[in-house]
Scaffold this active site. Structure first.
Site, PDB file in Angstrom:
ATOM      1  N   GLU A 286       0.811  -1.229   0.000  1.00  9.16           N
ATOM      2  CA  GLU A 286       0.000   0.000   0.000  1.00  9.16           C
ATOM      3  C   GLU A 286       0.838   1.270   0.000  1.00  9.16           C
ATOM      4  O   GLU A 286       0.425   2.281  -0.563  1.00  9.16           O
ATOM      5  CB  GLU A 286      -0.930   0.021   1.222  1.00  9.16           C
ATOM      6  CG  GLU A 286      -2.193  -0.782   1.029  1.00  9.16           C
ATOM      7  CD  GLU A 286      -3.270  -0.504   2.086  1.00  9.16           C
ATOM      8  OE1 GLU A 286      -2.981   0.204   3.074  1.00  9.16           O
ATOM      9  OE2 GLU A 286      -4.379  -1.018   1.913  1.00  9.16           O
ATOM     10  N   HIS A 315      11.446 -25.966  -0.834  1.00  7.62           N
ATOM     11  CA  HIS A 315      10.891 -27.134  -1.516  1.00  7.62           C
ATOM     12  C   HIS A 315       9.671 -26.748  -2.359  1.00  7.62           C
ATOM     13  O   HIS A 315       8.929 -27.608  -2.797  1.00  7.62           O
ATOM     14  CB  HIS A 315      10.493 -28.195  -0.498  1.00  7.62           C
ATOM     15  CG  HIS A 315      11.660 -28.728   0.267  1.00  7.62           C
ATOM     16  ND1 HIS A 315      12.288 -29.907  -0.057  1.00  7.62           N
ATOM     17  CD2 HIS A 315      12.350 -28.225   1.322  1.00  7.62           C
ATOM     18  CE1 HIS A 315      13.291 -30.117   0.770  1.00  7.62           C
ATOM     19  NE2 HIS A 315      13.354 -29.111   1.628  1.00  7.62           N
ATOM     20  N   LYS A 429     -14.163  -0.115  -4.266  1.00  2.00           N
ATOM     21  CA  LYS A 429     -15.107   0.135  -3.174  1.00  2.00           C
ATOM     22  C   LYS A 429     -16.364   0.840  -3.679  1.00  2.00           C
ATOM     23  O   LYS A 429     -17.479   0.531  -3.271  1.00  2.00           O
ATOM     24  CB  LYS A 429     -14.441   0.978  -2.070  1.00  2.00           C
ATOM     25  CG  LYS A 429     -13.420   0.191  -1.257  1.00  2.00           C
ATOM     26  CD  LYS A 429     -12.852   1.024  -0.120  1.00  2.00           C
ATOM     27  CE  LYS A 429     -11.776   0.258   0.632  1.00  2.00           C
ATOM     28  NZ  LYS A 429     -11.077   1.082   1.622  1.00  2.00           N
TER      29      LYS A 429
END
Lengths: 441, 441
Positions: A286, A315, A429
């Site tokens: 951010e 791995h 939003k």
């Protein structure tokens, strides 16, 4: 906390000194912010660890809600409202919750609105809590208008209220900007509130009441956390470049970004610190992932943060890191070596397999893997830094968190972006809000 | 499983058709591998879901170890030896273990050699197990020489043996290549063994005994898992490019990599699927993260895989994705919408906050966030694909896992790399081994 880079970060002294010049003014600015105290600047979060009123308020609230019977602290918050708390809780306790079912209190986190998770969480609470003294709900939203947090609060508190009646409000704490819609509604209903200074954004709020309250209620040593943060603030604001971890790390990341290393891998050799890595993922994502620089030019800049866990991820993505695109700067994070007590059993089940494991401790094996990995990175000329914590404790976590927050301020300054806003998330939003409103009956 | 890309992946029909040409021969090869059956080819993992002998052997071993009292299946393995099992377990059960303490059996995973984790795990087992019938230990290492797995087996089995005596060996299953050091040692001690076909590498082994045994023992419907995989194999080997999800996804990822999109973000809107994302992280990381192409040229190629969780990570790295460097191709992963039963409580605690939440279900809210996010990506021209699972079940997970493994084979072919080896991790392993041997007393 130690910070090492000299033999491995592939940066020359002259580059360091040159880039350091770019930070002289900003460093002086940070010193002024610290000297002035209070919360008038964008960088004011650095003053949280010296705020005695804050500490007093948090401890008073914690004292008021504390009960011997307390079993569950339910933290309802998302992003900056829970990542710091979760980082500290998981590092010290949470990662081991599964193996320590009888240790209380535990913290339960509700962030997104996943129906299955929230249903199972509320079912669990209603079955496993006998009395309101056994829980505290802490709803946290800086703006006071976060969809997920409001919705989860309604669902979870609604379920608890059905079981225990309106008395549940006495077991609630709301943390928000003073005067926010959530804060005001809570005050109206007589619910305990804690506030956050306006200029302290979510991702810089771990040392505010956002993080301190649930951690204090849990019984953690929040004084030690603050002490670690203060010691680190001092180092990062006063030390010269050569010994200043925040400046060094910011400059190294910046310098390699300019050479095409667009990813910062945080390779942590303690699995319980994964949530600490996720906290940093937000901080970096951010703060510097920006469309525009501070002059308004379109730059689409940023470094994409990653979290890897050693040795697990050797791995998994080790092949990619060692052989694939050379687009990463790595930060190895681990603790100082301590004397170990967990020795390989004398009577081995498979004594013929890897004989070099005889008489070794798990710690020794992990160190060998870490050292082997560092050598492989060196041989492949993959740049890395090392952050060595003295241990995993409130103090050292305080150091680390403060180190990274100041590093991010320096990095924002080098990249010439506003490290304190997040303008581009507004778009989704707005669209979400529109959809929810259209669906209103 | 549905796969959508047309309106969002920013790829033209002509590019698709052109790149499809590059895959014609390889697709024919995969069809030959499937028609031939057996395990003679590098790609032979695609034949696991039709291997009836394998299913019979796994179910027999599971039957033999099954006990009504079974509480804990301890899977000791790392990387390809546990990521597939963990992906399926966590998706269906594990993510909710904390909220369902009385549901058994549970799977406990031991991968790295972290001393604190392993000590707490063994302490937990010794305190919470009363009888050997309550546990099975499954140690898994393809090579039979994985340091972490050998060491953890010694520690965990050693602790259980101290409590229950040598009878613990009867509660063990070792999964490894037939004839490997671990396999041979286990056979010598009369421990049950399961083998893995030589040509099936760890990251492609989820449908072998590696994944099937612990999942069958847990009581999962492994037949449905295989059925999903078989249906998907058929689609990915026989469908034309326009409707072939593995080919489409590989081509889209390849095409955007060529244009500088070096990161693939798997943005999953179900928190319990995070481990599924981590399984894919290894699959992509190891398969195409390569120093050399198949002609031996130094290429340092690959795509760096990421896992993001919606809506959690919108509040963390959403700003970076929407505003930062445009270096990512996104794969949204979610399930088909179903009728929801979790409605917002009628009597709201804070009725004035976000009024559009009235009468909404959590599912509706999550959908609005997902749709809002997709619109934001579209508006910002950020390329994405959508993988829509019918539900979260054995069948649909079987589909997804097979889809991604075949996608990775196609992608390796497009990038002209060997998708089945991992040569560069040897370096750190050699260094680690050297350190451990030097420290031998």
């Amino acid at each position: 906390m130690e910070f090492l880079y000299r033999s491995s970060a592939n940066i020359s002294d002259s580059d360091l000194i040159e880039l350091n010049e770019l930070l002289v003014d900003y460093k002086a600015h940070l010193v002024r912010v610290a000297n002035r105290g209070g919360y008038e600047d964008k960088e004011s979060s650095i003053n949280l660890p010296v705020d005695e009123v804050l500490l007093r308020d948090v401890l008073a609230a914690s004292e008021a809600k504390s009960e011997r019977a307390l079993k569950y602290i339910i933290v309802i918050g998302i992003g900056g409202s829970n990542l710091g708390t979760k980082a500290i809780y998981d590092s010290l306790y949470g990662f081991f919750d599964q193996f320590e079912p009888d240790r209380f209190p535990k913290v339960l986190f509700a962030d997104t609105n996943d129906p299955k998770t929230i249903t199972k969480l509320t079912d669990f609470l209603i079955t496993h809590i006998q009395d309101p003294s056994e829980f505290v709900v802490n709803s946290i939203s800086k703006s006071g208008g976060t969809t997920e947090t409001i919705a989860n609060t309604e669902f979870i508190v609604g379920a608890l209220r059905e079981r225990f009646g309106d008395t549940v409000y006495e077991r609630m704490v709301v943390t928000s900007d003073a005067g926010s819609p959530l804060w005001t509604s809570a005050v109206e209903r007589g619910i305990t509130t804690l506030s956050i200074p306006k200029n302290v954004g979510g991702r810089f709020s771990v040392f505010s009441s956002v993080g301190l309250f649930p951690l204090a209620l849990l019984g953690l040593d929040v004084r030690a956390l603050r002490e670690g943060a203060r010691a680190m603030r001092k180092r990062c604001l006063s030390e010269p470049i050569q010994t200043n971890p925040a400046m060094l790390s910011a400059i190294i990341l910046f310098s390699h970004l300019k050479k095409g290393k667009t990813i910062n891998d945080n390779f942590i050799f303690h699995p319980e610190l994964e949530s600490l890595g996720k906290w940093y993922r937000q901080l970096m994502g951010e703060s510097i992932g920006k469309e525009k620089d501070w002059d308004g030019n379109i730059v689409h800049t940023g470094i994409t943060p990653r979290v890897s866990i050693g040795s697990t991820d050797l791995h998994s993505v080790g092949q990619l890191y060692l052989g694939g695109p050379q687009d990463k700067t790595t930060t190895f994070i681990y603790t100082k070596r301590v004397a170990s007590t967990t020795l390989m059993p004398r009577r081995r089940l498979f004594p013929d397999l890897i004989e070099s494991l005889h008489d070794k401790s798990l710690d020794q094996i992990m160190r060998a893997i870490l050292e082997g990995t560092k050598i492989a990175y060196l041989k492949n000329k993959l740049p890395f830094m090392e952050v060595i914590l003295p241990d995993i404790s409130e103090y050292s976590l305080g150091e680390f968190l403060q180190f990274k927050m100041i590093e991010m301020m320096y990095l924002g300054s080098l990249l010439r972006v506003n490290a304190f806003d997040q303008p581009n998330v507004e778009l989704y939003k707005i669209e979400t809000k529109r959809i929810l409103e259209e669906e209103m009956s």
